[in-house]
Design a protein around this motif. Structure first.
Motif, mmCIF file in Angstrom:
data_model
loop_
_atom_site.group_PDB
_atom_site.id
_atom_site.type_symbol
_atom_site.label_atom_id
_atom_site.label_comp_id
_atom_site.label_asym_id
_atom_site.label_seq_id
_atom_site.Cartn_x
_atom_site.Cartn_y
_atom_site.Cartn_z
ATOM 1 N N ILE A 67 10.643 -39.540 40.267
ATOM 2 C CA ILE A 67 10.293 -38.617 39.151
ATOM 3 C C ILE A 67 10.943 -37.324 39.579
ATOM 4 C CG2 ILE A 67 8.179 -37.541 38.117
ATOM 5 C CD1 ILE A 67 6.719 -39.855 38.604
ATOM 6 N N GLU A 68 10.782 -36.892 40.884
ATOM 7 C CA GLU A 68 11.272 -35.685 41.313
ATOM 8 C C GLU A 68 12.817 -35.681 41.175
ATOM 9 O OE1 GLU A 68 10.275 -35.439 45.337
ATOM 10 O OE2 GLU A 68 8.151 -34.513 44.848
ATOM 11 N N GLU A 69 13.499 -36.966 41.357
ATOM 12 C CA GLU A 69 15.009 -37.010 41.106
ATOM 13 C C GLU A 69 15.266 -36.714 39.753
ATOM 14 O OE1 GLU A 69 18.602 -40.072 42.085
ATOM 15 O OE2 GLU A 69 16.788 -40.530 42.741
ATOM 16 N N TYR A 70 14.361 -37.478 38.909
ATOM 17 C CA TYR A 70 14.646 -37.216 37.303
ATOM 18 C C TYR A 70 14.606 -36.002 36.787
ATOM 19 C CZ TYR A 70 13.838 -37.944 32.376
ATOM 20 O OH TYR A 70 13.971 -38.003 30.955
ATOM 21 N N TRP A 71 13.641 -34.971 37.576
ATOM 22 C CA TRP A 71 13.348 -33.742 37.035
ATOM 23 C C TRP A 71 14.361 -32.898 37.593
ATOM 24 C CZ3 TRP A 71 10.759 -32.921 32.660
ATOM 25 C CH2 TRP A 71 10.211 -33.750 32.242
ATOM 26 N N GLY A 72 15.154 -33.225 38.562
ATOM 27 C CA GLY A 72 15.889 -32.276 39.183
ATOM 28 C C GLY A 72 15.379 -31.507 40.380
ATOM 29 N N VAL A 73 14.234 -31.584 41.008
ATOM 30 C CA VAL A 73 13.492 -30.933 41.765
ATOM 31 C C VAL A 73 14.171 -30.208 43.041
ATOM 32 C CG1 VAL A 73 11.287 -30.523 43.202
ATOM 33 C CG2 VAL A 73 11.160 -31.843 41.132
ATOM 34 N N ASP A 74 15.099 -31.261 43.548
ATOM 35 C CA ASP A 74 15.794 -30.764 44.694
ATOM 36 C C ASP A 74 17.313 -30.023 44.426
ATOM 37 O OD1 ASP A 74 14.078 -32.281 46.393
ATOM 38 O OD2 ASP A 74 15.409 -34.100 46.118
ATOM 39 N N GLU A 75 17.484 -29.971 43.137
ATOM 40 C CA GLU A 75 18.669 -28.988 42.583
ATOM 41 C C GLU A 75 18.021 -27.252 42.681
ATOM 42 O OE1 GLU A 75 19.608 -30.388 39.005
ATOM 43 O OE2 GLU A 75 20.436 -32.457 39.534
ATOM 44 N N PRO A 76 19.055 -26.803 42.837
ATOM 45 C CA PRO A 76 18.578 -25.391 42.898
ATOM 46 C C PRO A 76 18.274 -24.953 41.299
ATOM 47 C CG PRO A 76 21.072 -25.577 43.185
ATOM 48 C CD PRO A 76 20.509 -26.835 43.294
ATOM 49 N N PRO A 77 17.582 -23.672 41.107
ATOM 50 C CA PRO A 77 17.261 -23.046 39.753
ATOM 51 C C PRO A 77 18.361 -23.027 39.155
ATOM 52 C CG PRO A 77 15.947 -22.288 41.579
ATOM 53 C CD PRO A 77 17.106 -22.850 42.274
ATOM 54 N N ALA A 78 19.630 -22.441 39.571
ATOM 55 C CA ALA A 78 20.645 -22.187 38.623
ATOM 56 C C ALA A 78 21.270 -23.470 38.085
ATOM 57 C CB ALA A 78 21.754 -21.466 39.406
ATOM 58 N N GLN A 79 21.385 -24.590 39.024
ATOM 59 C CA GLN A 79 21.952 -25.549 38.419
ATOM 60 C C GLN A 79 20.929 -26.313 37.384
ATOM 61 O OE1 GLN A 79 24.945 -26.971 39.180
ATOM 62 N NE2 GLN A 79 24.289 -28.698 37.605
ATOM 63 N N ARG A 80 19.735 -26.062 37.580
ATOM 64 C CA ARG A 80 18.750 -27.013 36.745
ATOM 65 C C ARG A 80 18.818 -26.162 35.303
ATOM 66 N NH1 ARG A 80 14.805 -26.452 40.872
ATOM 67 N NH2 ARG A 80 13.729 -25.119 39.478
ATOM 68 N N TYR A 81 18.888 -24.857 35.329
ATOM 69 C CA TYR A 81 19.333 -24.154 34.071
ATOM 70 C C TYR A 81 20.481 -24.383 33.434
ATOM 71 C CZ TYR A 81 20.022 -20.240 30.877
ATOM 72 O OH TYR A 81 20.323 -19.512 29.677
ATOM 73 N N VAL A 82 21.551 -24.553 34.033
ATOM 74 C CA VAL A 82 22.993 -25.075 33.390
ATOM 75 C C VAL A 82 22.731 -26.625 32.780
ATOM 76 C CG1 VAL A 82 25.210 -25.599 33.908
ATOM 77 C CG2 VAL A 82 24.210 -23.612 34.977
ATOM 78 N N ASN A 83 21.968 -27.326 33.350
ATOM 79 C CA ASN A 83 21.891 -28.573 33.149
ATOM 80 C C ASN A 83 20.788 -28.773 31.872
ATOM 81 O OD1 ASN A 83 23.173 -29.772 35.264
ATOM 82 N ND2 ASN A 83 21.394 -30.244 36.179
ATOM 83 N N TRP A 84 19.894 -27.778 31.672
ATOM 84 C CA TRP A 84 19.070 -27.827 30.754
ATOM 85 C C TRP A 84 19.653 -27.251 29.453
ATOM 86 C CZ3 TRP A 84 16.611 -22.949 28.687
ATOM 87 C CH2 TRP A 84 15.859 -23.187 27.595
ATOM 88 N N ILE A 85 20.520 -25.976 29.743
ATOM 89 C CA ILE A 85 21.208 -25.178 28.636
ATOM 90 C C ILE A 85 22.248 -25.945 27.893
ATOM 91 C CG2 ILE A 85 22.688 -23.802 29.797
ATOM 92 C CD1 ILE A 85 20.212 -22.475 27.091
ATOM 93 N N SER A 86 22.784 -26.829 28.761
ATOM 94 C CA SER A 86 23.675 -27.678 28.311
ATOM 95 C C SER A 86 23.203 -28.763 27.368
ATOM 96 C CB SER A 86 24.594 -28.490 29.535
ATOM 97 O OG SER A 86 25.129 -27.219 30.193
#
Length: 331
Positions: free
Chosen positions: A61-80
């Protein structure tokens, strides 16, 4: 005709650029605030599942939600994904966020449009009445009512209306957008309107006071102007002065304030929908906030921002229709 089309196209392009910039800024701010929340989304997601999970399942679940990724990368993935039309999947409803918004938006739109029209008409009419009868008894009474309503929270007024008109008098249903136990395909338009009346009245009653007070002051300023004094000297009646000199000068400020109240209406609808158990975006965003449903919360925030920006864009394009002087300046 070509000048009108080119003018409208210029206004549309300018507002689209402004809307995209606002959406980008809101997305950044909202993402930062959500990530700064003390509630852990993964833990809340597991609690919403209602069953225990193993350590391996939690890691997946944590891997699916990208918990280990930095916030900037999570934002880029989400906004993309948002740019592609993918708002993510709701952790609370286990469905795509876009589907939830499309279903709930129709109910919220009916509530907000009906209350928006009621608040605008009631506020503008009462503002004109107060302005034409300034310092009279009617002006003082209506002004006190407006001051009182502007200080009352929407949820409190909704509870009062619910107790009085639904519980005591039995004139309206307790809540919901349709009768309980009836299939959605069997619900008539009149039943939906019947369930909509009380929430719409509640939301309009907490919104019209600002328009009424603002319209009153603008009308008083117009009536104290030199050209109105000259019109009175010519023998024009009060109704003629209001129709020929007052309405055009006070309609633009009232229209601006009315379209700017979209954000206020959406904020009030969150409380009103929860009081009346009305299934709209307001109740969905409240549930998303309480259950840390990050994708749904972000999606509704962006959508509500877009809704407000579109309302302001429509107002900007209507100004030239209401007042030809603005159209001449733009041309």
């Amino acid at each position: 005709m070509k000048n009108i089309i080119s003018r409208l196209a210029g206004i549309l392009v300018k507002n689209i650029i402004k809307t995209v910039s606002i959406l980008f800024a809101v997305s950044i701010i909202t993402f930062i605030l959500v990530n700064a929340s003390p509630v852990e989304p993964v833990q809340q997601y597991i609690l919403n599942m209602g069953s225990a999970v193993s350590q391996e399942q939690r890691e997946e679940i944590e891997e699916y939600w990208g918990v280990d990724e930095p916030p900037a990368q999570r934002y880029v993935n989400w906004i993309s994904g948002v740019a592609r039309g993918d708002l993510g999947e709701s952790s609370l409803y286990r469905r795509p966020v876009a589907d939830i918004i499309s279903e709930r938006f129709l109910n919220s739109l009916a509530l907000m449009i009906s209350s928006w029209i009621l608040s605008g008409v009631i506020g503008f009419v009462l503002g004109c009445v107060m302005g034409m009868n300034r310092n009279a008894l009617s002006d003082k009474i209506i002004k006190k009512i407006c001051y009182t309503l502007s200080s009352i929270p929407a949820f409190w007024l909704g509870l009062v209306f619910l107790i009085v008109f639904s519980v005591w008098l039995g004139w309206f249903p307790i809540g919901f957008s349709s009768p309980i136990g009836v299939l959605s395909s069997d619900v008539t338009i009149w039943q939906k309107i019947y369930h909509l009346i009380l929430p719409a009245l509640t939301l309009s009653f907490v919104s019209f006071s600002n328009i009424a007070l603002h319209t009153r002051q603008k009308l008083i300023d117009v009536l104290n102007s030199d050209y109105v004094l000259f019109a009175r000297a010519r023998g024009e009646s009060e109704w003629s002065i209001l129709k020929r000199h007052g309405l055009r000068n006070i309609l633009i400020p009232a229209l601006t304030l009315q379209f700017a109240s979209f954000a206020e209406l959406f904020g009030g609808s969150v409380l009103v929908e929860n009081v009346f158990s009305y299934p709209g975006l307001g109740s969905a965003v409240a549930a998303a906030g309480l259950n840390s449903d990050v994708p749904l919360l972000l999606g509704i925030t962006l959508f509500s921002t877009l809704f407000v920006c579109v309302g302001n864009m429509i107002a900007d394009m209507l100004y030239g229709v209401v007042d030809p002087r603005i159209r001449e300046v733009r041309e």
